[in-house]
Design a protein around this motif. Structure first.
Motif, PDB file in Angstrom:
ATOM      1  N   TYR A 167      -4.573   1.115   6.479  1.00 19.73           N
ATOM      2  CA  TYR A 167      -3.901   0.093   5.677  1.00 19.73           C
ATOM      3  C   TYR A 167      -3.037  -0.836   6.534  1.00 19.73           C
ATOM      4  CZ  TYR A 167      -5.686   2.913   1.910  1.00 19.73           C
ATOM      5  OH  TYR A 167      -6.538   3.592   1.071  1.00 19.73           O
ATOM      6  N   SER A 185       0.925   5.691   0.673  1.00 23.12           N
ATOM      7  CA  SER A 185       0.374   6.948   1.166  1.00 23.12           C
ATOM      8  C   SER A 185       1.248   8.059   0.610  1.00 23.12           C
ATOM      9  CB  SER A 185       0.385   6.969   2.701  1.00 23.12           C
ATOM     10  OG  SER A 185       0.188   8.270   3.212  1.00 23.12           O
ATOM     11  N   ILE A 195      -5.006   4.440  -6.556  1.00 28.10           N
ATOM     12  CA  ILE A 195      -5.007   5.275  -5.368  1.00 28.10           C
ATOM     13  C   ILE A 195      -6.064   6.354  -5.565  1.00 28.10           C
ATOM     14  CG2 ILE A 195      -2.617   4.801  -4.697  1.00 28.10           C
ATOM     15  CD1 ILE A 195      -1.776   7.415  -5.975  1.00 28.10           C
ATOM     16  N   ASN A 255     -11.373   2.627  -0.178  1.00 27.38           N
ATOM     17  CA  ASN A 255     -10.322   2.261  -1.125  1.00 27.38           C
ATOM     18  C   ASN A 255      -9.721   0.895  -0.789  1.00 27.38           C
ATOM     19  OD1 ASN A 255      -7.094   2.314  -1.418  1.00 27.38           O
ATOM     20  ND2 ASN A 255      -8.004   3.283  -3.217  1.00 27.38           N
ATOM     21  N   GLN A 292      -5.013   0.607  -3.584  1.00 29.20           N
ATOM     22  CA  GLN A 292      -3.662   0.535  -3.009  1.00 29.20           C
ATOM     23  C   GLN A 292      -3.307   1.705  -2.116  1.00 29.20           C
ATOM     24  OE1 GLN A 292      -0.609  -0.145  -5.908  1.00 29.20           O
ATOM     25  NE2 GLN A 292      -0.757  -2.340  -5.624  1.00 29.20           N
ATOM     26  N   GLY A 293      -4.220   2.634  -1.883  1.00 31.31           N
ATOM     27  CA  GLY A 293      -3.846   3.714  -0.987  1.00 31.31           C
ATOM     28  C   GLY A 293      -4.518   5.017  -1.312  1.00 31.31           C
ATOM     29  N   LEU A 294      -4.071   6.044  -0.604  1.00 27.50           N
ATOM     30  CA  LEU A 294      -4.619   7.385  -0.749  1.00 27.50           C
ATOM     31  C   LEU A 294      -3.506   8.376  -1.080  1.00 27.50           C
ATOM     32  CD1 LEU A 294      -7.538   6.856  -0.010  1.00 27.50           C
ATOM     33  CD2 LEU A 294      -7.337   8.512   1.848  1.00 27.50           C
ATOM     34  N   TYR A 327       0.837  -1.193   0.000  1.00 30.01           N
ATOM     35  CA  TYR A 327       0.000   0.000   0.000  1.00 30.01           C
ATOM     36  C   TYR A 327       0.875   1.247   0.000  1.00 30.01           C
ATOM     37  CZ  TYR A 327      -3.929  -3.074   1.146  1.00 30.01           C
ATOM     38  OH  TYR A 327      -4.891  -4.046   1.118  1.00 30.01           O
ATOM     39  N   LYS A 358      -4.215   7.430 -10.287  1.00 25.19           N
ATOM     40  CA  LYS A 358      -4.875   8.268  -9.280  1.00 25.19           C
ATOM     41  C   LYS A 358      -6.249   8.666  -9.802  1.00 25.19           C
ATOM     42  CE  LYS A 358      -4.958  12.682  -6.896  1.00 25.19           C
ATOM     43  NZ  LYS A 358      -4.503  14.086  -6.890  1.00 25.19           N
TER      44      LYS A 358
END
Length: 348
Positions: A340, A67, A285, A307, A313-315, A65, A235
């Motif tokens: 996560y 960030s 993401i 998500n 897979q993340g933010l 993941y 994204k």
């Protein structure tokens, strides 16, 4: 790793949802994600090393993941409107400090920011250089993205990756697709990873009662095009509705898009976005959205849960973090990451 994350009732309710599309149909994130989904492909060892640098940095290192702190709003909006709530970020070094102290995998920002502090931070956190922007000083505004520097310039200042935006659906999208595809090809040749902001932009996508810029069917197709252009990470905004193609009466559809492959629940809408990222072989993401004040932390956690449970897979969250006092920004980024890291929050 368990976390001390405290969830509201609304967010706890998200943990019990069963997705319409089985997680067995997607490639889920995990510590071996690069080996499973990138090694069989055409990315070079240098690109794999750059991706590894991102996936193996910060508090989420080794989880699959990510960030990311993105701060390009000084160009995309105005510096005054972006940094007015917290003027310390007029000094670009504070952007890098926030990403480092916030435990991010990478920091995404502009040629201008990196150009002032690259030598001090290139070895401390992976750089993601945003190479194009909609500068919004042109009047009237238009839905265009123009290059603010070269891929080689990003490489020279120590970038691990480059990022770009395409406004799919806009009158200017054709040249954006061509320019960004060529830029991503060059970035891969130099060994950098690529991240594409797959946004939709067209005045016709917004009706009197609904904004289809965040429809699952339109954003999902934008994701699919973005993967085709050579993006290593996609994204996208979190979807809020569906039926953009059918309501606006354009494009090609199939009934299952709306009743079997997606639904009304935000996790199902987001899973459709993941499906369009080549069934999750390319990570999705979602963006954190604008800062609305006191509820930002809870909203960011909710977006992260959606998500993660959808198979994303993340933010990539910026304004919610940098438009508040520094310590609160770090805390918000950590709260996102805790979602996560929490094994109790599973893929639906």
């Amino acid at each position: 790793m368990a976390s001390s994350l405290t969830l509201s009732r609304e967010n706890e309710a998200l943990l019990t949802h069963e997705a319409l599309v089985s997680k067995d149909m997607i490639h889920t994130p995990g510590p071996d994600f690069l080996d499973r989904c990138f090694v069989p492909g055409s990315r070079t060892p240098q690109v794999l090393r750059s991706l590894g640098a991102i996936y193996n940095h910060g508090r989420l290192a080794g989880t699959g993941y990510v960030s990311i702190l993105p701060v390009d709003q000084g160009i995309e909006h105005t510096a005054g409107s972006s940094f007015g709530p917290n003027p310390m970020y007029f000094d670009p070094e504070n952007i890098l400090r926030l990403a480092v102290e916030g435990g991010c995998n990478a920091v995404a920002t502009t040629f201008g920011t990196f150009g002032t502090v690259a030598r001090k931070y290139a070895h401390k956190i992976p750089f993601l250089v945003k190479i194009n922007h909609n500068e919004l000083l042109t009047y009237p505004n238009k839905f265009d993205q123009i290059m603010f520097g070269s891929v080689r310039q990003a490489w020279d200042m120590g970038a691990t990756a480059v990022g770009a935006t395409v406004y799919f659906g806009s009158a200017e999208s054709n040249h954006q697709i061509i320019e960004v595809t060529a830029a991503f090809e060059e970035a891969h040749r130099l060994g950098m990873a690529t991240v594409l902001w797959c946004y939709t932009r067209n005045n016709a996508f917004k009706t009197s009662d609904k904004d289809y810029h965040v429809a699952a069917d339109l954003t999902g197709q934008a994701n699919h095009l973005g993967v085709t252009m050579g993006a290593d990470i996609i994204k996208q905004k979190l979807p809020e509705n569906n039926g953009g193609f059918t309501t606006l009466k354009f494009g090609k559809t199939f009934p299952a898009m709306y009743d079997k492959l997606s639904g009304d629940h935000p996790i199902d809408l987001t899973r459709y976005q993941v499906l369009n990222c080549y069934a999750g072989r390319i990570g999705l993401i979602n963006s954190g959205g604008e800062s609305l004040g006191d509820g930002d932390r809870e909203a960011a956690v909710k977006t992260a849960i959606i998500n993660k449970r959808a198979g994303g897979q993340g933010l990539i969250s910026g304004r919610k973090a940098f438009q508040r006092p520094f310590a609160e920004g770090v805390d918000l980024l950590n709260a996102i990451q805790d979602v996560y890291l929490d094994p109790a929050i599973t893929i639906a």
